[in-house]
Scaffold this motif. Structure first.
Motif, PDB file in Angstrom:
ATOM      1  N   VAL B  71       0.852  -1.190   0.000  1.00  0.00           N
ATOM      2  CA  VAL B  71       0.000   0.000   0.000  1.00  0.00           C
ATOM      3  C   VAL B  71       0.889   1.242   0.000  1.00  0.00           C
ATOM      4  CG1 VAL B  71      -1.762   1.298   1.247  1.00  0.00           C
ATOM      5  CG2 VAL B  71      -1.856  -1.210   1.197  1.00  0.00           C
ATOM      6  N   ALA B  72       0.828   1.989  -1.101  1.00  0.00           N
ATOM      7  CA  ALA B  72       1.643   3.200  -1.232  1.00  0.00           C
ATOM      8  C   ALA B  72       0.726   4.330  -1.678  1.00  0.00           C
ATOM      9  CB  ALA B  72       2.765   2.972  -2.241  1.00  0.00           C
ATOM     10  N   VAL B  73      -0.230   4.664  -0.805  1.00  0.00           N
ATOM     11  CA  VAL B  73      -1.190   5.731  -1.108  1.00  0.00           C
ATOM     12  C   VAL B  73      -1.110   6.772   0.012  1.00  0.00           C
ATOM     13  CG1 VAL B  73      -2.709   4.110  -2.304  1.00  0.00           C
ATOM     14  CG2 VAL B  73      -3.125   4.611   0.092  1.00  0.00           C
ATOM     15  N   PRO B  74      -1.630   7.983  -0.217  1.00  0.00           N
ATOM     16  CA  PRO B  74      -1.546   9.036   0.809  1.00  0.00           C
ATOM     17  C   PRO B  74      -2.318   8.680   2.093  1.00  0.00           C
ATOM     18  CG  PRO B  74      -2.112   9.953  -1.340  1.00  0.00           C
ATOM     19  CD  PRO B  74      -2.227   8.474  -1.466  1.00  0.00           C
ATOM     20  N   PRO B  75      -2.010   9.377   3.195  1.00  0.00           N
ATOM     21  CA  PRO B  75      -2.611   9.056   4.503  1.00  0.00           C
ATOM     22  C   PRO B  75      -4.143   9.025   4.501  1.00  0.00           C
ATOM     23  CG  PRO B  75      -0.926  10.741   4.769  1.00  0.00           C
ATOM     24  CD  PRO B  75      -1.020  10.469   3.304  1.00  0.00           C
ATOM     25  N   CYS B  95       2.032  -1.449   4.510  1.00  0.00           N
ATOM     26  CA  CYS B  95       1.640  -0.048   4.285  1.00  0.00           C
ATOM     27  C   CYS B  95       2.797   0.862   4.697  1.00  0.00           C
ATOM     28  CB  CYS B  95       0.374   0.294   5.081  1.00  0.00           C
ATOM     29  SG  CYS B  95      -0.148   2.004   4.843  1.00  0.00           S
ATOM     30  N   ILE B  96       3.404   1.538   3.723  1.00  0.00           N
ATOM     31  CA  ILE B  96       4.554   2.408   4.016  1.00  0.00           C
ATOM     32  C   ILE B  96       4.114   3.830   4.357  1.00  0.00           C
ATOM     33  CG2 ILE B  96       6.112   1.103   2.528  1.00  0.00           C
ATOM     34  CD1 ILE B  96       5.902   3.561   0.543  1.00  0.00           C
ATOM     35  N   THR B  97       2.837   4.137   4.155  1.00  0.00           N
ATOM     36  CA  THR B  97       2.338   5.504   4.290  1.00  0.00           C
ATOM     37  C   THR B  97       2.673   6.139   5.632  1.00  0.00           C
ATOM     38  OG1 THR B  97       0.513   4.814   2.894  1.00  0.00           O
ATOM     39  CG2 THR B  97       0.271   6.936   4.035  1.00  0.00           C
ATOM     40  N   ASN B 125       3.523   3.406   8.085  1.00  0.00           N
ATOM     41  CA  ASN B 125       4.748   4.164   8.361  1.00  0.00           C
ATOM     42  C   ASN B 125       5.914   3.235   8.657  1.00  0.00           C
ATOM     43  OD1 ASN B 125       6.433   6.344   8.708  1.00  0.00           O
ATOM     44  ND2 ASN B 125       5.740   6.814  10.772  1.00  0.00           N
ATOM     45  N   CYS B 126       6.106   2.262   7.778  1.00  0.00           N
ATOM     46  CA  CYS B 126       7.218   1.336   7.953  1.00  0.00           C
ATOM     47  C   CYS B 126       8.002   1.254   6.650  1.00  0.00           C
ATOM     48  CB  CYS B 126       6.694  -0.038   8.350  1.00  0.00           C
ATOM     49  SG  CYS B 126       5.983  -0.959   6.986  1.00  0.00           S
ATOM     50  N   PRO B 127       9.276   0.801   6.740  1.00  0.00           N
ATOM     51  CA  PRO B 127      10.052   0.679   5.501  1.00  0.00           C
ATOM     52  C   PRO B 127       9.695  -0.558   4.694  1.00  0.00           C
ATOM     53  CG  PRO B 127      11.391   0.058   7.389  1.00  0.00           C
ATOM     54  CD  PRO B 127      10.073   0.538   7.944  1.00  0.00           C
ATOM     55  N   GLY B 128       8.965  -1.499   5.302  1.00  0.00           N
ATOM     56  CA  GLY B 128       8.575  -2.700   4.581  1.00  0.00           C
ATOM     57  C   GLY B 128       9.324  -3.920   5.052  1.00  0.00           C
ATOM     58  N   ILE B 129       9.365  -4.902   4.172  1.00  0.00           N
ATOM     59  CA  ILE B 129       9.960  -6.194   4.535  1.00  0.00           C
ATOM     60  C   ILE B 129      10.815  -6.691   3.382  1.00  0.00           C
ATOM     61  CG2 ILE B 129       7.860  -7.387   3.713  1.00  0.00           C
ATOM     62  CD1 ILE B 129       8.393  -9.505   5.912  1.00  0.00           C
ATOM     63  N   ILE B 130      11.951  -7.289   3.722  1.00  0.00           N
ATOM     64  CA  ILE B 130      12.781  -7.892   2.688  1.00  0.00           C
ATOM     65  C   ILE B 130      13.260  -9.260   3.168  1.00  0.00           C
ATOM     66  CG2 ILE B 130      14.815  -6.543   3.472  1.00  0.00           C
ATOM     67  CD1 ILE B 130      15.848  -6.735   0.551  1.00  0.00           C
ATOM     68  N   SER B 131      13.022 -10.257   2.337  1.00  0.00           N
ATOM     69  CA  SER B 131      13.644 -11.565   2.526  1.00  0.00           C
ATOM     70  C   SER B 131      14.722 -11.611   1.448  1.00  0.00           C
ATOM     71  CB  SER B 131      12.620 -12.693   2.355  1.00  0.00           C
ATOM     72  OG  SER B 131      11.670 -12.653   3.396  1.00  0.00           O
TER      73      SER B 131
END
Lengths: 385, 299
Positions: B71-75, B95-97, B125-131
């Motif tokens: 999810v990369a949409v405005p607040p 959700c990175i918002t 409000n997180c940077p996300g996840i990477i495996s």
């Protein structure tokens, strides 16, 4: 964003929470005019965002025009723990039979709203909690269910609020919940919530903290932003849209990311120094942002060294370096920069800084966060010859 | 193995046609993430550099079989976007918002819990996840992450802070230590996924040998993690807590990073974690070095 008492009361009033008739005054004449309008006796209350107003002489009862004049004159301009009183709230004095406490916050651990209610109001709730924790009723509220009058009344009974006041308290709790949720508060607190001899229940104080993230749906909050108590550095930073908090030390801090900025403060302290500020320039450390950040840091006359701590992720180190070189052309700095540049393309970035030919008296590059912190602290703490 | 996402994860990007969504969505695809579609209401039928765009998450899931959403949409739009994804059957939502009001976060969390208990939300409000080497959803620069070393001892990372997460990834890579999954849970007051959720997964992941945790001031998530570690985590851990010097009552950038009423101090969190057997670094570098020692001792 913390509101002043008068703003909190006006905010409460919008949601139907009963508060005393009153208004805010910036001058003695305004204070008198309000007192004449609401009727004597009145209470003149200093508007500062700090506890202990009463003890400092910032809250006075006035029974006549002359007394309002005396008290408003004394209180306006008064310094209460470093806060200068710019406004007073003048309200109709209330007869108090009993004092209670009510607040709503978010319980982050439970991920639910938390109502706290006590029959022992008018004193610091922390003191009540320390002395007799059972005197505070804590009720979790599911955010998608909310609270109704019956639940609120039960909470009032559980808090041992007398039967004669329970209906009035419950009605206010439901309105306070509306204020908290629809009004996007981080905190909505009434202390004291009073019972009058006539049987009415009424908010005698208001402590409201708003969630700045909700500003987009509250255009009316602009007036609160205008009265926020920021120092000059913080005001400049806000104009430039930077995440800045002024502190008292000598090492100016610029970092990308809130966590890294906090961490930078910590390592400066571990190295024996103290930070002049917290400043997060976020992900895109380009020339414009870096220039704005350096301008804000430069505005602070306490700053003796500037520690730029950048970790390149998506932001590339070479772009950051170009930004710094460009910013240093635009701003004449009062203090030398110590930079730690790491992460993506950091080598290229350090080379750009080297090639720019900036003298070592103005910019020093260090490979790690700790070495950079030590260098910045050494410069800041150096005795002036 | 990895936790939450792997090479089989099929990802759609809500807001793929917007600035952030396009930039990071394409980066994620370039990393090798299986980005199968995008969602922007009213732009169904278009494509973004070959990625098909749909009008709704339901349509995207039906056409692509996606099981994760970015999810990369405005607040303003984020709460509805998250709930739309959950209703369409997406199992993992990132959700990175930044800037979602706390009241909205609390309502979204409660709604997910009641109506979609099997959906996991990471953020907002997180940077996300990477495996690493398998799947990257969010804004992490994939090149700073070391993929797990086959037959080696690999680390799981969970963090409340973005840049400090990158730093941890980078330092482990410098030392040649592989990472199974790195989860950025974000610094907001009501995160969808907590430290405890991630610790439980790492504890059960056979490929993860040790866990690096990065916390910060505010709230009680680290203290809750310490309780959980004491009871359930047998894998060795190192940790760093940012904000030792942060003054009380000032929000340090993240909406959740605030010391209030004497609660949520870095010292209290470090003490709790230390008591649970976690090795504590005084700064992120030291936490990384401690982890390198842990890995060396396991090998």
């Amino acid at each position: 964003m913390d509101l002043f008492e008068y703003q909190g009361k006006q905010y409460f009033a919008k949601f139907g929470i009963p508060v005393s008739a009153g208004d805010v005054a910036h001058t003695v004449d305004e204070a008198i005019a309000i007192a004449e309008r609401v009727g004597y006796p009145v209470v003149v209350k200093a508007q500062v965002q700090v506890g202990g107003r009463g003890k400092a002489g910032g809250i006075k009862l006035a029974s006549s025009k002359a007394e309002v004049q005396t008290h408003a004159t004394n209180i306006l301009g008064m310094d209460i723990k470093g806060h200068v009183v710019k406004r007073v709230w003048v309200e109709c004095a209330s007869d108090i039979a009993e004092e209670y406490y009510a607040s709503l916050t978010l319980d982050r651990a439970a991920k639910q709203h938390l109502l706290m209610l006590s029959a022992q109001g008018g004193v610091e709730i922390e003191d009540v909690a320390a002395k007799d924790p059972t005197a505070i009723v804590k009720l979790h509220i599911n955010p998608i269910i909310g609270i109704n009058v019956a639940t609120a009344k039960k909470a009032a009974a559980d808090a041992k609020i007398p039967a004669k006041a329970q209906d009035g308290v419950a009605a206010i709790l439901v309105k306070l919940y509306d204020c908290f949720t629809q009004g996007d508060c981080d905190l909505a607190e009434i202390n004291p919530l009073i019972l009058k001899p006539t049987g009415e229940v009424h908010a005698l104080d208001a402590k409201v903290s708003l969630d700045a993230n909700a500003l987009f749906r509250h255009p009316e909050w602009q007036e609160y932003r205008a009265t926020e108590e920021l120092d000059d550095r913080e005001r400049l930073a806000r104009e430039k849209d930077l995440q800045y908090i002024g502190l008292d030390g000598k090492v100016g801090i610029i970092a990308n990311g809130a966590g890294l900025a906090m961490s930078t403060l910590d390592v400066v302290s571990q190295a024996g120094g103290s930070a002049a500020n917290f400043l997060d320039i976020g992900g895109g450390a380009n020339a414009e942002l870096m220039t704005a950040a350096l301008e804000v840091i430069n505005f602070d006359t306490n700053v003796k060294s500037i520690f730029i701590n950048i970790f390149g992720g998506i932001t590339r180190g070479d772009e950051v370096a170009k930004g710094i070189v460009e910013a240093m052309r635009r701003v004449e700095l009062r203090a030398p920069i110590v930079i730690r540049l790491d992460g993506t393309n950091a080598d290229a970035g350090r080379q750009i800084l080297l090639d720019a030919g900036i003298p070592a008296s103005k910019l020093v590059s260090k490979p790690t966060m700790l070495e950079a912190a030590r260098a910045a602290v050494d410069i800041a703490n150096a005795k002036v010859a | 193995m990895a936790i939450f996402v792997n090479e089989h994860t099929k990802v759609i990007v809500q807001g793929l046609t917007g600035g952030q969504g396009k930039f990071h969505g394409l980066r994620n695809r370039a990393y090798g993430t299986n980005v199968v579609g995008g969602v922007t209401p009213g732009k169904g039928g278009q494509d973004v550099e070959g990625i098909p765009v749909f009008d709704s998450v339901a349509a995207a899931v039906k056409a692509t079989g996606a099981d994760a959403s970015f999810v990369a949409v405005p607040p303003k739009a984020a709460p509805a976007a998250i709930l739309e994804a959950a209703a369409a059957g997406v199992r993992f939502i990132v959700c990175i918002t930044e800037g979602v009001p706390a009241q909205d976060e609390a309502r979204v969390y409660a709604t997910l819990k009641r109506d979609f208990p099997n959906t996991r939300l990471l953020g907002p409000n997180c940077p996300g996840i990477i495996s690493p080497g398998r799947c990257n959803i969010g804004i992490t620069a994939g090149e700073i992450a070391q993929a797990p070393i086959p037959g080696g001892k690999n680390v799981g990372i969970v963090s409340r802070s973005g840049t400090l997460t990158y730093q941890a990834l980078f330092e482990l890579k410098q030392q040649g230590i592989g990472v199974t999954t790195c989860v950025g849970i974000g610094g907001d007051p009501v995160p969808g996924t907590s430290f405890v959720d991630c610790l439980a997964e790492f504890q059960n992941d056979p490929e993860t040998s040790a866990i690096l945790m990065i916390g910060e001031i505010g709230g009680s998530a680290e203290e809750e993690a310490a309780e959980f570690i004491k009871a359930h985590v047998t894998k060795p851990m190192s940790a760093y807590i940012a904000g030792v010097t942060a003054p009380a009552g000032k929000k340090m950038g993240h909406a959740g990073a605030i010391v209030s009423g004497g609660k949520g101090t870095a010292q209290g969190k470090m003490d709790a974690l230390r008591a649970a057997g976690v090795q504590i670094g005084a700064n992120p570098t030291e936490a990384g070095q401690l982890m390198a020692q842990i890995i060396a001792s396991l090998s």
